[in-house]
Design a protein around this motif. Sequence first.
Motif, PDB file in Angstrom:
ATOM      1  N   MET A  35     -91.907-100.016  -7.032  1.00 38.75           N
ATOM      2  CA  MET A  35     -92.734 -99.929  -8.229  1.00 38.75           C
ATOM      3  C   MET A  35     -93.957 -99.037  -8.004  1.00 38.75           C
ATOM      4  SD  MET A  35     -91.312-101.414 -10.746  1.00 38.75           S
ATOM      5  CE  MET A  35     -92.720-101.379 -11.861  1.00 38.75           C
ATOM      6  N   LYS A  36     -94.483 -99.026  -6.777  1.00 36.69           N
ATOM      7  CA  LYS A  36     -95.586 -98.102  -6.464  1.00 36.69           C
ATOM      8  C   LYS A  36     -95.138 -96.661  -6.698  1.00 36.69           C
ATOM      9  CE  LYS A  36     -97.662-100.803  -2.716  1.00 36.69           C
ATOM     10  NZ  LYS A  36     -97.935-100.797  -1.251  1.00 36.69           N
ATOM     11  N   ILE A  79     -86.702-105.879 -14.539  1.00 33.44           N
ATOM     12  CA  ILE A  79     -87.469-106.756 -15.436  1.00 33.44           C
ATOM     13  C   ILE A  79     -88.826-106.137 -15.757  1.00 33.44           C
ATOM     14  CG2 ILE A  79     -88.610-109.015 -15.620  1.00 33.44           C
ATOM     15  CD1 ILE A  79     -86.331-110.120 -13.835  1.00 33.44           C
ATOM     16  N   LEU A  80     -89.431-105.500 -14.758  1.00 38.56           N
ATOM     17  CA  LEU A  80     -90.773-104.951 -14.928  1.00 38.56           C
ATOM     18  C   LEU A  80     -90.812-103.692 -15.786  1.00 38.56           C
ATOM     19  CD1 LEU A  80     -92.165-105.400 -11.294  1.00 38.56           C
ATOM     20  CD2 LEU A  80     -92.507-106.888 -13.272  1.00 38.56           C
ATOM     21  N   VAL A  81     -89.738-102.887 -15.772  1.00 36.77           N
ATOM     22  CA  VAL A  81     -89.780-101.605 -16.484  1.00 36.77           C
ATOM     23  C   VAL A  81     -88.915-101.566 -17.735  1.00 36.77           C
ATOM     24  CG1 VAL A  81     -90.237-100.407 -14.311  1.00 36.77           C
ATOM     25  CG2 VAL A  81     -87.886-100.528 -15.159  1.00 36.77           C
ATOM     26  N   ASP A  82     -87.943-102.452 -17.839  1.00 40.94           N
ATOM     27  CA  ASP A  82     -86.993-102.423 -18.951  1.00 40.94           C
ATOM     28  C   ASP A  82     -87.339-103.547 -19.929  1.00 40.94           C
ATOM     29  OD1 ASP A  82     -84.820-102.561 -20.674  1.00 40.94           O
ATOM     30  OD2 ASP A  82     -83.346-102.108 -19.128  1.00 40.94           O
ATOM     31  N   SER A  83     -88.038-103.214 -20.992  1.00 39.91           N
ATOM     32  CA  SER A  83     -88.510-104.228 -21.941  1.00 39.91           C
ATOM     33  C   SER A  83     -87.364-104.982 -22.588  1.00 39.91           C
ATOM     34  CB  SER A  83     -89.374-103.570 -23.029  1.00 39.91           C
ATOM     35  OG  SER A  83     -90.517-102.977 -22.471  1.00 39.91           O
ATOM     36  N   GLN A 122     -95.370 -91.755 -10.409  1.00 38.90           N
ATOM     37  CA  GLN A 122     -94.681 -90.665 -11.091  1.00 38.90           C
ATOM     38  C   GLN A 122     -94.924 -90.666 -12.598  1.00 38.90           C
ATOM     39  OE1 GLN A 122     -90.580 -91.013  -9.942  1.00 38.90           O
ATOM     40  NE2 GLN A 122     -91.032 -90.908  -7.761  1.00 38.90           N
ATOM     41  N   SER A 123     -95.435 -91.777 -13.109  1.00 34.22           N
ATOM     42  CA  SER A 123     -95.698 -91.872 -14.547  1.00 34.22           C
ATOM     43  C   SER A 123     -96.906 -92.778 -14.755  1.00 34.22           C
ATOM     44  CB  SER A 123     -94.474 -92.455 -15.274  1.00 34.22           C
ATOM     45  OG  SER A 123     -94.211 -93.763 -14.821  1.00 34.22           O
ATOM     46  N   SER A 124     -97.431 -92.761 -15.950  1.00 31.46           N
ATOM     47  CA  SER A 124     -98.576 -93.624 -16.234  1.00 31.46           C
ATOM     48  C   SER A 124     -98.179 -95.075 -16.051  1.00 31.46           C
ATOM     49  CB  SER A 124     -99.068 -93.374 -17.659  1.00 31.46           C
ATOM     50  OG  SER A 124     -98.026 -93.603 -18.600  1.00 31.46           O
ATOM     51  N   GLY A 125     -96.980 -95.419 -16.488  1.00 33.57           N
ATOM     52  CA  GLY A 125     -96.449 -96.757 -16.265  1.00 33.57           C
ATOM     53  C   GLY A 125     -97.266 -97.847 -16.922  1.00 33.57           C
ATOM     54  N   LYS A 126     -96.628 -99.011 -17.121  1.00 32.50           N
ATOM     55  CA  LYS A 126     -97.356-100.156 -17.643  1.00 32.50           C
ATOM     56  C   LYS A 126     -97.690-101.095 -16.490  1.00 32.50           C
ATOM     57  CE  LYS A 126     -93.031-102.478 -18.919  1.00 32.50           C
ATOM     58  NZ  LYS A 126     -92.270-103.126 -20.011  1.00 32.50           N
ATOM     59  N   GLY A 127     -98.580-102.022 -16.736  1.00 36.15           N
ATOM     60  CA  GLY A 127     -98.996-102.931 -15.692  1.00 36.15           C
ATOM     61  C   GLY A 127     -97.893-103.901 -15.298  1.00 36.15           C
ATOM     62  N   PHE A 128     -98.033-104.490 -14.120  1.00 36.13           N
ATOM     63  CA  PHE A 128     -97.075-105.494 -13.659  1.00 36.13           C
ATOM     64  C   PHE A 128     -97.703-106.288 -12.512  1.00 36.13           C
ATOM     65  CE2 PHE A 128     -96.271-101.773 -11.006  1.00 36.13           C
ATOM     66  CZ  PHE A 128     -96.206-102.316  -9.726  1.00 36.13           C
ATOM     67  N   THR A 129     -97.114-107.426 -12.217  1.00 36.89           N
ATOM     68  CA  THR A 129     -97.530-108.245 -11.079  1.00 36.89           C
ATOM     69  C   THR A 129     -96.297-108.750 -10.351  1.00 36.89           C
ATOM     70  OG1 THR A 129     -99.583-108.985 -12.144  1.00 36.89           O
ATOM     71  CG2 THR A 129     -98.740-110.336 -10.345  1.00 36.89           C
ATOM     72  N   LEU A 130     -96.315-108.618  -9.037  1.00 35.90           N
ATOM     73  CA  LEU A 130     -95.263-109.165  -8.177  1.00 35.90           C
ATOM     74  C   LEU A 130     -95.892-110.181  -7.238  1.00 35.90           C
ATOM     75  CD1 LEU A 130     -93.445-105.820  -7.483  1.00 35.90           C
ATOM     76  CD2 LEU A 130     -92.292-107.844  -8.404  1.00 35.90           C
ATOM     77  N   ARG A 131     -95.211-111.301  -7.024  1.00 33.84           N
ATOM     78  CA  ARG A 131     -95.745-112.346  -6.154  1.00 33.84           C
ATOM     79  C   ARG A 131     -94.675-112.890  -5.227  1.00 33.84           C
ATOM     80  NH1 ARG A 131     -98.092-115.437 -10.900  1.00 33.84           N
ATOM     81  NH2 ARG A 131    -100.050-114.351 -11.381  1.00 33.84           N
ATOM     82  N   ALA A 180     -88.378-109.660   2.007  1.00 35.06           N
ATOM     83  CA  ALA A 180     -87.799-108.320   1.881  1.00 35.06           C
ATOM     84  C   ALA A 180     -87.785-107.867   0.424  1.00 35.06           C
ATOM     85  CB  ALA A 180     -86.378-108.308   2.451  1.00 35.06           C
ATOM     86  N   ALA A 181     -87.389-108.764  -0.479  1.00 31.65           N
ATOM     87  CA  ALA A 181     -87.331-108.421  -1.900  1.00 31.65           C
ATOM     88  C   ALA A 181     -88.721-108.108  -2.442  1.00 31.65           C
ATOM     89  CB  ALA A 181     -86.705-109.570  -2.684  1.00 31.65           C
ATOM     90  N   PHE A 182     -89.698-108.891  -2.022  1.00 23.73           N
ATOM     91  CA  PHE A 182     -91.069-108.681  -2.487  1.00 23.73           C
ATOM     92  C   PHE A 182     -91.604-107.329  -2.011  1.00 23.73           C
ATOM     93  CE2 PHE A 182     -95.667-109.233  -1.467  1.00 23.73           C
ATOM     94  CZ  PHE A 182     -96.142-109.281  -2.775  1.00 23.73           C
ATOM     95  N   ILE A 183     -91.483-107.042  -0.726  1.00 22.88           N
ATOM     96  CA  ILE A 183     -91.973-105.767  -0.201  1.00 22.88           C
ATOM     97  C   ILE A 183     -91.253-104.594  -0.859  1.00 22.88           C
ATOM     98  CG2 ILE A 183     -92.017-104.293   1.855  1.00 22.88           C
ATOM     99  CD1 ILE A 183     -92.565-106.774   3.526  1.00 22.88           C
ATOM    100  N   ALA A 184     -89.922-104.702  -0.953  1.00 19.57           N
ATOM    101  CA  ALA A 184     -89.135-103.590  -1.489  1.00 19.57           C
ATOM    102  C   ALA A 184     -89.447-103.335  -2.956  1.00 19.57           C
ATOM    103  CB  ALA A 184     -87.644-103.876  -1.303  1.00 19.57           C
TER     104      ALA A 184
END
Length: 418
Positions: A123-124, A401-405, A129-138, A114-118
Motif C-alpha cells: 500500500m505504501k 479491500i482498501l483500494v476497491d470500494s 504512485q497516486s494521491s490515493g485515499k486514506g487507510f489503516t492496517l493493524r 507477514a500479511a501485515f508487513i506485506a
Amino acid sequence: MQFSESKSQFLNSVQDAIRRYASHLKDINHKIWSNPELAYAEFGAHNHICTLFESLKSEGYSVRRKAYGLETALEVEYTYGTGGCVVTFNAEYDALPGIGHACGHNLIATSSIAAFIASCEAMKAQSQQSSGKGFTLRLIGTPAEESGGGKVRLLNKGAYKGVDACLMVHPIPMIPDEPELMGMATVIEGGYLANDKVKVTFTGKPAHAAAAPWEGINALDAVVSAYVNISMLRQQILPSQKVHGVIINGGDRPNIIPMSTTVEYYIRSPTVKTLQSLTEKVVKCFEAAATATGCTVEFDWGISYADLKTNVPICESYVSVMRALGHHTLFDNSTQKSTLAGASTDMGNVSYAVPGFHGLFTIPTEGVNHTPQFTKGAGSEESFKRALDCGAGMAVVACQILVDSKFAEDVKRNFEES
C-alpha cells in the motif's frame, strides 16, 4: 472467483515484501515455537513481536505493548492519510499445556505478521504512485485463544471498533487422500462450533471412608453421577453437538470421603442459539447429580465462544489469490469437516462483530491438531513457508479491500445480510 485488476497490481509487491522480511519472520516463528507459553503468559511472544516492529519504527509503524489492558496483547498500526477502510490481522501465539504449539499458533502469528508487513509495503508503494485515499492496517496480538477468550476480552475493550475486515489463517494436517492441498478458505457453516466452558464444584461432607462412611456426603459420587448423566444425554443430542470434560479434583485419599470435587466441561453446538438449549440440559445433569448425592453445586463459567460467521466475498477473493500464486486452494465445506469439525475459536465472536476470515492451510504432520506430532510439524521449514504463502494471500485481499470500494461494499453487505 475471477482475479480482478485491483488484486493483480499487488501480487508482486506483496511477494517482494515477504521475501525481504523472510529472515525476520523466520526468527519470530522459531522463537515462538521453541518457547511455548500458555494463555495470558505469552510474555516472550509479545516482547519479540513488539521489539521487531519497534526496530522498524522508521517505516511508519506505531507499536502498542500491553494493548487494551491485557499484559500479553499488542497492537501495531500503519496509517496513511485520513479516513478510508481499516483492516486488521489477528496473531495468535498461545500454546497448550504439556505439548507446546500443538495447534500451530506460531504459524498463525507468523502468517499474520507477514500479511501485515506485506500489505503495508504494498500500500505504501501504491500510495506513492497516486494521491490515493486514506487507510489503516493493524496487527492485533491476541492472547489466550485456547482457553481464555483473548479476542472476546479485546472485543469488549474496543479493539475491533470501526474495523472493516479482520483476517487470519489456521494450520491443519494434510488430508491423506490429497496431500498436495496448499490451503482452503474457511467453511460457510458448521466447521467451528459455539462453545460454553464451565468448571463445576460439588461440595459434600468428609468422613472416614472405612470406619464411618455413613457420616459423609460423597462429592466424588456426584462427579460420577454427573458423568453418567451427561453420557446418557449424549445419546439424544445432534451429531454436530459435543459435550466433553475432565475431572480436575476427585478427592485426596481413598480413606477419606471426598468433601470437594471439581470437573471442567466444554459444551459445543453449531450456533449460539442451539448452544443455549444444550447448555441448559447439561446444567440439569450436574444439578441432578447434586440432588441425588446430597451435595451442593457451584458453577464457574468461562468465556463463551460464538460459532464462526464466514464472509463469502473475502473467502472467494482469497481463493482466487492463492490460485494465482500457484496453490491448490478450495472453498468447500466437506473437506474441512474431516479435519477441525467440532472445534471452536474466539474468532467466532469477532466474526459476529466485523466481517471476518478464518482460512485454513495444511501442513506436513503425522498427527492431528492438539497432538505432539502436530507440534513437531508446526516447527518445520515447510510449514513456515506455507504460513508465508498464506500471509501473501491475505495481504493481497487486504489491499483489495482498501483500494476497491465496490469490493469493500460487497464485504460489508455480505456481513450484514448473514
